[in-house]
Design a protein around this motif. Structure first.
Motif, PDB file in Angstrom:
ATOM      1  N   THR A   1       9.713   0.557  80.348  1.00 21.90           N
ATOM      2  CA  THR A   1      10.227   0.636  78.993  1.00 21.90           C
ATOM      3  C   THR A   1       9.332   1.521  78.137  1.00 21.90           C
ATOM      4  O   THR A   1       8.117   1.413  78.196  1.00 21.90           O
ATOM      5  N   ALA A   2       9.941   2.366  77.330  1.00 22.19           N
ATOM      6  CA  ALA A   2       9.169   3.135  76.361  1.00 22.19           C
ATOM      7  C   ALA A   2       8.595   2.184  75.323  1.00 22.19           C
ATOM      8  O   ALA A   2       9.130   1.113  75.080  1.00 22.19           O
ATOM      9  N   HIS A   3       7.478   2.548  74.742  1.00 23.73           N
ATOM     10  CA  HIS A   3       6.877   1.701  73.716  1.00 23.73           C
ATOM     11  C   HIS A   3       7.824   1.618  72.522  1.00 23.73           C
ATOM     12  O   HIS A   3       8.405   2.611  72.105  1.00 23.73           O
ATOM     13  N   ALA A   4       7.981   0.419  71.964  1.00 24.65           N
ATOM     14  CA  ALA A   4       8.956   0.199  70.897  1.00 24.65           C
ATOM     15  C   ALA A   4       8.732   1.119  69.704  1.00 24.65           C
ATOM     16  O   ALA A   4       9.686   1.533  69.041  1.00 24.65           O
ATOM     17  N   ASP A   5       7.459   1.454  69.427  1.00 27.06           N
ATOM     18  CA  ASP A   5       7.172   2.309  68.278  1.00 27.06           C
ATOM     19  C   ASP A   5       7.744   3.711  68.458  1.00 27.06           C
ATOM     20  O   ASP A   5       7.918   4.450  67.490  1.00 27.06           O
ATOM     21  N   GLU A   6       7.988   4.113  69.702  1.00 29.15           N
ATOM     22  CA  GLU A   6       8.514   5.454  69.962  1.00 29.15           C
ATOM     23  C   GLU A   6      10.036   5.507  69.822  1.00 29.15           C
ATOM     24  O   GLU A   6      10.630   6.572  69.884  1.00 29.15           O
ATOM     25  N   LEU A   7      10.656   4.360  69.633  1.00 29.14           N
ATOM     26  CA  LEU A   7      12.107   4.284  69.658  1.00 29.14           C
ATOM     27  C   LEU A   7      12.668   4.114  68.254  1.00 29.14           C
ATOM     28  O   LEU A   7      12.268   3.210  67.525  1.00 29.14           O
ATOM     29  N   THR A   8      13.596   4.956  67.899  1.00 29.20           N
ATOM     30  CA  THR A   8      14.284   4.831  66.619  1.00 29.20           C
ATOM     31  C   THR A   8      15.688   4.307  66.886  1.00 29.20           C
ATOM     32  O   THR A   8      16.492   4.981  67.537  1.00 29.20           O
ATOM     33  N   PRO A   9      15.988   3.100  66.401  1.00 29.82           N
ATOM     34  CA  PRO A   9      17.326   2.556  66.652  1.00 29.82           C
ATOM     35  C   PRO A   9      18.410   3.391  65.968  1.00 29.82           C
ATOM     36  O   PRO A   9      18.148   4.076  64.974  1.00 29.82           O
ATOM     37  N   TYR A  10      19.628   3.325  66.511  1.00 26.44           N
ATOM     38  CA  TYR A  10      20.762   3.989  65.873  1.00 26.44           C
ATOM     39  C   TYR A  10      21.031   3.290  64.542  1.00 26.44           C
ATOM     40  O   TYR A  10      21.058   2.054  64.475  1.00 26.44           O
ATOM     41  N   GLY A  11      21.222   4.093  63.474  1.00 29.04           N
ATOM     42  CA  GLY A  11      21.409   3.505  62.146  1.00 29.04           C
ATOM     43  C   GLY A  11      22.552   4.149  61.388  1.00 29.04           C
ATOM     44  O   GLY A  11      23.365   4.894  61.938  1.00 29.04           O
ATOM     45  N   GLY A  12      22.604   3.830  60.103  1.00 27.31           N
ATOM     46  CA  GLY A  12      23.578   4.454  59.209  1.00 27.31           C
ATOM     47  C   GLY A  12      24.924   3.771  59.146  1.00 27.31           C
ATOM     48  O   GLY A  12      25.857   4.310  58.549  1.00 27.31           O
ATOM     49  N   VAL A  13      25.038   2.592  59.758  1.00 30.60           N
ATOM     50  CA  VAL A  13      26.322   1.872  59.734  1.00 30.60           C
ATOM     51  C   VAL A  13      26.118   0.504  59.088  1.00 30.60           C
ATOM     52  O   VAL A  13      25.208  -0.240  59.471  1.00 30.60           O
ATOM     53  N   GLN A  14      26.950   0.190  58.124  1.00 27.30           N
ATOM     54  CA  GLN A  14      26.887  -1.095  57.428  1.00 27.30           C
ATOM     55  C   GLN A  14      27.718  -2.130  58.187  1.00 27.30           C
ATOM     56  O   GLN A  14      28.878  -1.865  58.527  1.00 27.30           O
ATOM     57  N   ALA A  15      27.133  -3.297  58.432  1.00 36.49           N
ATOM     58  CA  ALA A  15      27.865  -4.344  59.166  1.00 36.49           C
ATOM     59  C   ALA A  15      28.749  -5.133  58.210  1.00 36.49           C
ATOM     60  O   ALA A  15      28.520  -6.306  57.926  1.00 36.49           O
ATOM     61  N   ASP A  16      29.803  -4.489  57.719  1.00 33.96           N
ATOM     62  CA  ASP A  16      30.713  -5.151  56.787  1.00 33.96           C
ATOM     63  C   ASP A  16      31.993  -5.580  57.519  1.00 33.96           C
ATOM     64  O   ASP A  16      32.098  -5.453  58.746  1.00 33.96           O
ATOM     65  N   ALA A  17      32.968  -6.058  56.769  1.00 30.96           N
ATOM     66  CA  ALA A  17      34.214  -6.549  57.369  1.00 30.96           C
ATOM     67  C   ALA A  17      34.971  -5.435  58.090  1.00 30.96           C
ATOM     68  O   ALA A  17      35.556  -5.660  59.162  1.00 30.96           O
ATOM     69  N   ALA A  18      34.934  -4.227  57.522  1.00 32.00           N
ATOM     70  CA  ALA A  18      35.625  -3.095  58.157  1.00 32.00           C
ATOM     71  C   ALA A  18      34.978  -2.749  59.498  1.00 32.00           C
ATOM     72  O   ALA A  18      35.676  -2.437  60.475  1.00 32.00           O
TER      73      ALA A  18
ATOM     74  N   PRO B   1      24.703  -1.445  74.468  1.00 28.69           N
ATOM     75  CA  PRO B   1      24.791  -0.525  73.338  1.00 28.69           C
ATOM     76  C   PRO B   1      23.619   0.449  73.185  1.00 28.69           C
ATOM     77  O   PRO B   1      23.775   1.486  72.559  1.00 28.69           O
ATOM     78  N   ASP B   2      22.469   0.135  73.762  1.00 27.64           N
ATOM     79  CA  ASP B   2      21.338   1.069  73.743  1.00 27.64           C
ATOM     80  C   ASP B   2      20.497   0.813  74.991  1.00 27.64           C
ATOM     81  O   ASP B   2      19.800  -0.198  75.083  1.00 27.64           O
ATOM     82  N   ALA B   3      20.584   1.730  75.965  1.00 24.77           N
ATOM     83  CA  ALA B   3      19.891   1.562  77.250  1.00 24.77           C
ATOM     84  C   ALA B   3      18.372   1.569  77.100  1.00 24.77           C
ATOM     85  O   ALA B   3      17.649   1.180  78.018  1.00 24.77           O
ATOM     86  N   ARG B   4      17.867   1.997  75.934  1.00 22.19           N
ATOM     87  CA  ARG B   4      16.418   2.008  75.710  1.00 22.19           C
ATOM     88  C   ARG B   4      15.869   0.614  75.393  1.00 22.19           C
ATOM     89  O   ARG B   4      14.658   0.439  75.301  1.00 22.19           O
TER      90      ARG B   4
END
Length: 335
Positions: free
Chosen positions: A2-19, A94-97
């Protein structure tokens, strides 16, 4: 590895709303997918899932599901286990990393070398291991049935227990078995929940129940506190995540101190909303688990990524070690 967690940027920019939730469910139906979320996932991921639980329970649900695709919101070894038990299904993460420090703490090569030094030993591996390690294993175990698995092996047979040193120490303590060799691996999150922290929290709330995961660095301390009379022995419960939920529904305590990854609090509070559940360590959050973001799940369902593959021969050998565990008795609450 596994890569070190600090090197990983999660996928972002999506709001977890009803839509978002509506779109996730629509895409899941379109893909004929069942959505599985581990207890340590973000609350919004747990809420949108078809099933929430520990990794082994979820893998079994996946195996019996009519869905042709499994979307496993958890870490990589969990999705591998689902693929091992459902070889004909498409398994996506959803994220193989999203790796696991505990699963990474022993490799198949290291296990083969250890076995070579103990040629007559039986290998017992925690389900929190890679497919390659399970393939080198005689029988798997969960945190709730590790004692039963070890007890089922003849008393004069050497045992190699991997990879978690705290679960191994717990099993050794309960069974009193001297010929049990324990690998020095750990989950960095659980290892960080320490004894002094637990003692301080328990002293501040003497009537609280203590729900302690056996992977925790404080498991020995919890039993020590009980032995010393600092905490009433009946209040100290060493439990897997699945067993924590069962205990939450039956406890008479008004407050519970929980020693495991903080994502577990969401399910406990849903199970028993009248009880005050608090983390022993508020910082016990797994960066890898939290990589399964709303954006990652949406990406996975839209694009059909990231697919998890396990070599068929490896999967067959790994499956045998999981099946032997099931034959010994009900695996219970998984990890």
């Amino acid at each position: 590895m596994t890569a070190h967690a600090d090197e990983l940027t999660p996928y972002g920019g999506v709001q977890a709303d009803a839509a978002w939730a509506e779109e996730v469910r629509r895409l899941a139906r379109q893909r004929d997918a069942v959505l599985l979320a581990h207890n340590y996932q973000l609350p919004e991921i747990q809420e949108v899932a078809d099933h929430t639980g520990d990794s082994l329970a979820l893998s079994r649900i996946a195996a019996t599901s009519d869905a042709s695709t499994i979307v496993f919101c958890g870490v990589h070894f969990m999705a591998e286990t689902a693929k091992i038990l459902s070889p004909d299904k498409t398994v996506l993460i959803p994220d193989a990393r999203a790796g696991c420090s505990l699963a990474d703490s022993i490799t198949a090569e290291q296990l083969r070398e250890w076995k070579a030094r103990h040629p007559n030993a039986v290998v017992v591996s925690y389900v929190n291991t890679t497919a390659d390690v399970k393939a080198e294993t005689d029988v798997c175990c969960t945190s709730s049935n590790a004692v039963d698995v070890v007890s089922s092996i003849p008393a004069d047979t050497e045992i190699l227990f991997c990879p978690d040193q705290f679960l191994g120490a717990h099993v050794k303590r309960v069974t009193g078995r001297e010929n049990l060799h324990v690998w020095a691996g750990e989950c960095h999150v659980h290892a960080g929940i320490n004894g002094p922290e637990l003692a301080e929290r328990a002293a501040a709330d003497p009537d609280a129940d203590l729900f302690i995961h056996p992977e925790c660095g404080c498991a020995t301390s919890a039993l020590y506190l009980a032995g010393e009379g600092t905490v009433a022995p009946e209040r100290v419960k060493i439990l897997s995540t699945g067993d924590m939920l069962t205990a939450a529904r039956s406890t008479k305590a008004k407050s519970v101190l929980v020693a495991t990854e903080v994502g577990m609090l969401h399910q406990l509070r849903k199970a028993a909303p009248e009880i005050d559940f608090r983390a022993v360590n508020d910082r016990a959050s797994c960066r890898y688990m939290k990589m399964i973001t709303p954006a990652a799940l949406l990406r996975c369902l839209r694009e059909g990524v990231d697919e998890v593959h396990v070599d068929p021969e490896t999967a067959a050998r790994a499956r045998a070690s999981v099946q032997r565990m099931v034959e010994i008795g009900t695996p219970g609450g998984g990890e």
